[in-house]
Design a protein around this motif. Sequence first.
Motif, PDB file in Angstrom:
ATOM      1  N   LYS A  59      11.469 -17.786 -14.080  1.00  0.00           N
ATOM      2  CA  LYS A  59      11.160 -19.165 -14.458  1.00  0.00           C
ATOM      3  C   LYS A  59       9.697 -19.497 -14.136  1.00  0.00           C
ATOM      4  CE  LYS A  59      15.455 -20.033 -15.621  1.00  0.00           C
ATOM      5  NZ  LYS A  59      15.963 -18.668 -15.678  1.00  0.00           N
ATOM      6  N   LEU A  60       8.793 -18.685 -14.666  1.00  0.00           N
ATOM      7  CA  LEU A  60       7.365 -18.852 -14.420  1.00  0.00           C
ATOM      8  C   LEU A  60       6.632 -19.169 -15.719  1.00  0.00           C
ATOM      9  CD1 LEU A  60       6.759 -15.726 -12.132  1.00  0.00           C
ATOM     10  CD2 LEU A  60       7.169 -18.071 -11.385  1.00  0.00           C
ATOM     11  N   THR A  61       5.438 -19.731 -15.571  1.00  0.00           N
ATOM     12  CA  THR A  61       4.578 -19.884 -16.734  1.00  0.00           C
ATOM     13  C   THR A  61       4.014 -18.524 -17.109  1.00  0.00           C
ATOM     14  OG1 THR A  61       2.580 -20.241 -15.420  1.00  0.00           O
ATOM     15  CG2 THR A  61       3.916 -22.187 -15.942  1.00  0.00           C
ATOM     16  N   PHE A  62       3.365 -18.462 -18.277  1.00  0.00           N
ATOM     17  CA  PHE A  62       2.795 -17.193 -18.716  1.00  0.00           C
ATOM     18  C   PHE A  62       1.790 -16.674 -17.686  1.00  0.00           C
ATOM     19  CE2 PHE A  62      -0.569 -14.791 -20.851  1.00  0.00           C
ATOM     20  CZ  PHE A  62       0.168 -13.804 -21.482  1.00  0.00           C
ATOM     21  N   GLN A  63       0.893 -17.546 -17.224  1.00  0.00           N
ATOM     22  CA  GLN A  63      -0.131 -17.111 -16.263  1.00  0.00           C
ATOM     23  C   GLN A  63       0.491 -16.691 -14.939  1.00  0.00           C
ATOM     24  OE1 GLN A  63      -4.053 -18.689 -16.322  1.00  0.00           O
ATOM     25  NE2 GLN A  63      -4.075 -19.096 -14.132  1.00  0.00           N
ATOM     26  N   LYS A  75       2.009 -12.417 -11.185  1.00  0.00           N
ATOM     27  CA  LYS A  75       3.046 -11.751 -10.384  1.00  0.00           C
ATOM     28  C   LYS A  75       3.069 -10.260 -10.669  1.00  0.00           C
ATOM     29  CE  LYS A  75       7.946 -11.721  -9.280  1.00  0.00           C
ATOM     30  NZ  LYS A  75       7.606 -11.408  -7.874  1.00  0.00           N
ATOM     31  N   ILE A  76       3.018  -9.901 -11.948  1.00  0.00           N
ATOM     32  CA  ILE A  76       3.011  -8.483 -12.312  1.00  0.00           C
ATOM     33  C   ILE A  76       1.768  -7.804 -11.742  1.00  0.00           C
ATOM     34  CG2 ILE A  76       2.820  -6.858 -14.246  1.00  0.00           C
ATOM     35  CD1 ILE A  76       4.526  -8.789 -15.884  1.00  0.00           C
ATOM     36  N   ALA A  77       0.619  -8.478 -11.846  1.00  0.00           N
ATOM     37  CA  ALA A  77      -0.630  -7.918 -11.317  1.00  0.00           C
ATOM     38  C   ALA A  77      -0.525  -7.707  -9.814  1.00  0.00           C
ATOM     39  CB  ALA A  77      -1.798  -8.835 -11.657  1.00  0.00           C
ATOM     40  N   ASP A 102       2.280  -7.313  -8.015  1.00  0.00           N
ATOM     41  CA  ASP A 102       3.272  -6.276  -7.718  1.00  0.00           C
ATOM     42  C   ASP A 102       2.748  -4.874  -8.009  1.00  0.00           C
ATOM     43  OD1 ASP A 102       5.022  -8.202  -6.920  1.00  0.00           O
ATOM     44  OD2 ASP A 102       6.194  -8.211  -8.773  1.00  0.00           O
ATOM     45  N   THR A 103       1.836  -4.769  -8.965  1.00  0.00           N
ATOM     46  CA  THR A 103       1.326  -3.448  -9.357  1.00  0.00           C
ATOM     47  C   THR A 103      -0.076  -3.175  -8.811  1.00  0.00           C
ATOM     48  OG1 THR A 103       0.496  -4.370 -11.451  1.00  0.00           O
ATOM     49  CG2 THR A 103       2.687  -3.376 -11.467  1.00  0.00           C
ATOM     50  N   ASN A 104      -0.536  -4.092  -7.939  1.00  0.00           N
ATOM     51  CA  ASN A 104      -1.850  -3.905  -7.299  1.00  0.00           C
ATOM     52  C   ASN A 104      -2.986  -3.866  -8.323  1.00  0.00           C
ATOM     53  OD1 ASN A 104      -3.117  -3.840  -4.818  1.00  0.00           O
ATOM     54  ND2 ASN A 104      -3.283  -1.623  -4.772  1.00  0.00           N
ATOM     55  N   PHE A 105      -2.858  -4.664  -9.375  1.00  0.00           N
ATOM     56  CA  PHE A 105      -3.885  -4.747 -10.421  1.00  0.00           C
ATOM     57  C   PHE A 105      -4.736  -5.981 -10.173  1.00  0.00           C
ATOM     58  CE2 PHE A 105      -5.544  -6.185 -14.465  1.00  0.00           C
ATOM     59  CZ  PHE A 105      -5.980  -5.016 -15.086  1.00  0.00           C
ATOM     60  N   THR A 106      -6.060  -5.834 -10.216  1.00  0.00           N
ATOM     61  CA  THR A 106      -6.974  -6.952  -9.977  1.00  0.00           C
ATOM     62  C   THR A 106      -7.330  -7.630 -11.293  1.00  0.00           C
ATOM     63  OG1 THR A 106      -7.910  -5.818  -8.054  1.00  0.00           O
ATOM     64  CG2 THR A 106      -9.180  -7.653  -8.989  1.00  0.00           C
TER      65      THR A 106
END
Length: 532
Positions: free
Chosen positions: A76-80, A85-87, A89-93
Amino acid sequence: MIKKSSLEQLKTTIDIVDVLSNYVEFRKSGANFKACCPFHGEATASFTVSPSKQIYHCFGCGVGGDAIKFIQDYSKLTFQEAVEKIASDTNFTLEYEDGNFERKDYATIFEVTNKLYEDNLKDEKLQYLLDRGLTLESIKKFELGYAPRSDKQIAHLRDQNISFEDCVDIGILAIDKDKLYARQIERITFPIRNHLNKLIGFGGRTLKNSKDIAKYINSPETKLYSKSKVFYGFNHAKEHIFKKGNIIVVEGNLDVIMMHQANLNTAVATMGTALTKEHIIQIKKANARAILCFDGDIAGKKAAYNASILLSQSEIDGGVVIFDDGVDPADMVKNDRTDELYALIKKPINLVKYALNYIASNYDLTNPIHKTKVLKECVEYLKTLNPIIANEYKGYLAELLNIATYHIVLGQGSFQNEMQSLRSPDITKADEKFIKTLIEKPDFMDYLFTHLDYRALDNKYFKAVFENENEDILRPLIVRDDIIIYNKEDFLLACKLKQKYYLESELKKLSISIDDDVFAKMDNLRAKINNL
């Protein structure tokens, strides 16, 4: 605002199976992965993920999209927020456009707090851990510390210019009746890191011997920390679990540390909760055999039973080790009984056998009525397992109850054709094959119109292909891997057959027509059919 280039780079970096496997329990199905849909209740898996297309689709409720869309809908999150969150969790900057958007630096807050705790682990606090058998190397490896008084923690955070509001958000501080205080106070601290080695919370053990004080407390549930999804020590054990193909699940943080100290480095612990479906997902992702090492008290045996049920129903291999006489793994390592510990872990009780034994242990098997109840309960459990697995234990159950195997009737039917249940009711198998071929081989479109009347393709699926839009309609066909596409020769033949069926249907319509030129039209259609 996130830069478009950064967003595109994230999309090419992530894998949808990796992202979704933190929320859904998958199993391989051909080139795809399948699961029960997390968005609606179902018994038969209809949620399909295509790694090659990087999309998902549920044939039950129709939801679908990419990894970002899944996180949006599931959390239940906005697109941003979903992208961030994905960034995270995956350690992406991520990179952002110039503007006033502010990201909260929770990682820094956790690390500053953890450093404070580590610096305060000294004197009698450090000696307590050494007396429990921990080495300095283990203490450093697991970053153990000591939380001082609340006022000292608050003063330290203030000196570091850290937002108290952010500290409350992630469970380091709390507010009660307008009073700010630290959650971990005068306790040995155990940093909790997720599978990406990011600090997300703390566990704490008091050194005071009082019934009025909880012995262990963990961080509260936050946007970063969910106890049902985390294994303590998984960040240290992960590499070894994947390499050795086994995971040892124990009950306490000290058990984990001491087992790693004894080179049993696949040990992890749940965070004061029972084994959950989220934990199962991590175990299945590692393709690991699970060994449960629980206390021999009533609570420990019951927890081992519940975990055995969950693991066996998920088709995970493994076993159970029960420690009697009040001994736990940490005690055995401390008392130089590691050889005994190794031996126990090498020969655990099989998960299904343990579950059956546990059920039987609650009844008097000399009583025929009780024995009947045991049989019924055990059969109901076995029915929840894969039929092949369940049938393997009919003999064991018969021996356990001292009955003939013919008394054990599981009544499980054969596996149904799962893909048949995923077919849309408004499209034929032939059209599925046509459309799938056109999706995979768009250059075949020229052959299609050379041999087929456009009116023969008058349905929403063909229209979506021709107009290159309406992904929701086509997604169910895109993710399915049971549809075998045509080669060129077979496609041309299929086009001619489809044209023939279309012309024959038109001829049938004309046979009941009252138009003046109906006979001429019918002759024309018959000629076309004969040419085919």
